[in-house]
Enzyme design. Structure first.
Site, short mmCIF file in Angstrom:
data_model
loop_
_atom_site.label_atom_id
_atom_site.label_comp_id
_atom_site.label_asym_id
_atom_site.label_seq_id
_atom_site.Cartn_x
_atom_site.Cartn_y
_atom_site.Cartn_z
N ASP A 1 10.67 11.19 -5.00
CA ASP A 1 10.19 10.38 -3.78
C ASP A 1 11.14 9.19 -3.81
O ASP A 1 10.65 8.13 -3.40
CB ASP A 1 8.75 10.16 -3.98
CG ASP A 1 8.01 9.36 -2.71
OD1 ASP A 1 8.68 9.90 -1.61
OD2 ASP A 1 7.07 8.75 -2.57
N GLU B 1 0.87 -1.27 0.24
CA GLU B 1 0.09 -0.05 -0.06
C GLU B 1 1.10 1.07 0.06
O GLU B 1 1.74 1.21 0.69
CB GLU B 1 -0.86 -0.02 1.11
CG GLU B 1 -1.41 1.28 1.60
CD GLU B 1 -2.90 1.67 0.51
OE1 GLU B 1 -3.43 2.74 0.42
OE2 GLU B 1 -2.79 0.69 -0.37
#
Length: 583
Positions: A424, A307
């Protein structure tokens, strides 16, 4: 042993004191009897001793002695002797096999294959890897339950079973085009550069929302079967969503490639699980929701991988290209920002073809569904391997950490050379194969064609964001370099970006004085501090490299080309890098 006799292997995590008592209690339920064979496989985790790093350059005699002692102690355990007695009483051939390594499940799977066992029994600790064993083995699989009873997960797989598995999915041919998202690129721009030995590849996209995997509610990611009007739009009409109108394509959604010999990345097949990377010539496809729904068994929890910030990821298998394993990211955010992030990832990855960048195979934009289909990378994300959890079976050795760092650096250097800023960079977004080839994934925050610009809002993950970006919103390739420096520091220390021992500081703040004082033994992950493969000179170079990436002034930070060059030096490989490599 008579013909047709059963061969049963009990797989026990020997690093724990429990587990065998449950096997003994449930012995009568095991599919083994007189004339059969039972093997107790005890897997011992990689050992650690009290040796200090500056004294490990000599013999590893103590290391081997510790291993031998642990094996002898295992044979003398009371439960092992009890199991031997029970087998003797029932005229069952009993043997003990004690093996040693950092990945119990890998050791156990190989042992079961080489012994050609009929059944394996997973103890209460090993059962957490039941999905892995069901994928890797064809024998029957049993597991121990909490109440000390035995549960049959699956019987032995026959050839007929394999044929049924390969033909069970029949994807639909109707789908909605999402080609308008992909920028028009010339063949020259899309063609991968010729790979060399210096460009080694090779997951499961993204790990979690922070440096440590957060809890999540899996119930959100198990949708009901799609309704007919969702998955079968009329070819004569357009499908309209809140984001605009997408033209329905009648093109057959089978896997296509140019009429040329397939181009593959070097080291494109995992030597452990044989997972194969797709050809670089495969065209990106527009999938329909039906195909992806069936490919993941309805986005079942059994296929759930991870997730992330923008959605959940599932393992799937497409009935194309000989049966292709894929990772499918289901975007959960259907807002304007969610659509922007979805388009960003499609745009960025449509441009990227490199051994160390995860390949986007296609996408789905149907109604409110937004899904991305990636190549499957077989051994998880880096954050899973750096986990300090006691049950973590995949502790990285020093040489594997360097190899992963080099692969990730090559991928990031490639992105910078084609003017893509990742924004990121963290362990969750570095994916690895069983061969420890690394690939960069999760490009929802990536930017293209810009450098040294200002932003009104800062995105990324706390702990990895460069100071100038956090304070002034200035984004550049050097912000990625800073984030990569934090990743290097994590590979060296084995720490998360926030831990209790930091006394409220970040990992970078905690490490700076140790680096300045050249206190390298206190920096290295204590779990590998006495490992024979840790070389003091390599550690010194790694720390210095991380220090150069973490400079507060972005103009003084290394380029990724320079980072690649230095990591190749540390690995002892070729000093190949871009001509503009500089500090």
């Amino acid at each position: 042993m008579s013909t047709g006799a059963q061969k049963l292997m009990v797989i026990h995590d020997a690093s724990r004191t429990d587990g065998l008592s449950a096997i003994i209690s449930a012995f009568e339920s095991l599919p083994v009897g007189s004339g059969d064979e039972l093997t107790l496989l005890g897997v011992i985790h990689q050992l650690s001793s009290t040796l200090k790093i500056m004294s490990i350059s000599g013999s590893n005699t103590k290391y081997k002695d510790d291993e031998r002692i642990k094996k002898e102690e295992y044979h003398k355990r009371e439960e092992v002797m009890q199991l031997s007695t029970i087998c003797a009483r029932n005229k069952i051939m009993f043997q003990i096999d004690v093996q040693y390594g950092s990945s119990p499940k890998m050791i156990a799977a190989m042992a079961a294959k080489s012994s050609r066992v009929t059944w394996v029994v997973l103890d209460r600790q090993m059962k957490k890897d039941r999905k892995f064993f069901m994928e890797k083995l064809t024998c029957g699989i049993l597991r121990m339950k909490r109440d000390n009873t035995v549960e049959k997960l699956r019987g032995p797989i026959t050839m007929e079973d394999k044929k049924l598995r390969s033909s069970k999915r029949t994807p639909s041919n109707e789908h909605v085009s999402y080609g308008e998202m992909i920028p028009v690129m010339s063949k020259r721009e899309l063609s991968p550069k010729k790979t060399t030995n210096a460009q080694k590849p090779a997951f499961k996209p993204e790990g979690g929302g922070s440096s440590g995997a957060p809890p999540w509610d899996k119930s959100h990611f198990s949708p009901s079967p799609p309704s007919t009007n969702q998955i079968s739009p009329s070819p004569s009409k357009a499908s309209t969503s809140s984001f605009g109108t997408s033209e329905v394509s009648t093109m057959n959604s089978s896997w296509t490639n140019d009429d040329h010999e397939e181009e593959e990345f070097e080291y494109s097949v995992c030597s452990v699980c044989q997972n194969k990377r797709p050809s670089t010539r495969l065209k990106q496809l527009d999938f329909n929701y039906t195909e992806l729904y069936h490919a993941t068994d309805g986005f079942s929890s059994d296929n759930f991988l991870s997730e992330g910030g923008f959605g959940s990821v599932y393992e799937g298998e497409l009935n194309i290209h000989g049966g292709l394993k894929v990772a499918i990211k289901q975007h959960k955010d259907v807002s304007f920002q969610g659509e922007k992030e979805f388009k960003s990832e499609v745009n960025v990855l449509s441009m990227a073809r490199h051994p160390n960048v995860v390949m986007l195979l296609g996408s789905c934009s149907e109604g409110t569904h937004r899904l991305l289909v990636y190549e499957f990378v077989c051994f998880g994300s880096l954050d899973q391997h750096l986990s300090t959890a006691a049950e973590n079976p995949n502790l990285l050795t020093w040489d594997k950490r360097i190899k992963i760092a080099l692969g990730a650096a090559r991928g990031l250097d490639y992105l910078h050379r084609i003017n893509i800023i990742h924004r990121d960079m963290r362990p969750n977004n570095i994916l690895v194969t069983h061969d420890y080839e690394s690939l960069l994934g999760d490009f929802g925050l990536a930017r293209t064609g810009c450098d040294d610009t200002d932003e009104t809002s800062v995105v990324g993950t706390l702990g990895y964001v460069a100071p100038e970006y956090a304070e002034c919103g200035k984004v550049s390739k050097k912000t990625d370099v800073y984030s990569f420096g934090v990743v290097l520091l994590q590979l060296i220390t084995g720490c998360k970006t926030k831990e209790k021992k930091f006394d409220g500081k970040t990992l970078v703040e905690w490490a700076r004085p140790l680096v300045e004082d050249q206190n390298y033994p206190d920096l290295i992950d204590e779990r590998i501090v006495d490992s024979p493969d840790v070389q003091v000179f390599q550690l010194y170079l790694m720390v210095r490299l991380a220090e150069g990436c973490l400079k507060k002034d972005p103009t003084k930070r290394h380029t990724m080309a320079y980072v690649v060059k230095q990591l190749e030096r540390i690995m002892g490989g070729n000093n190949t890098s871009s001509r503009d490599a500089r500090k």
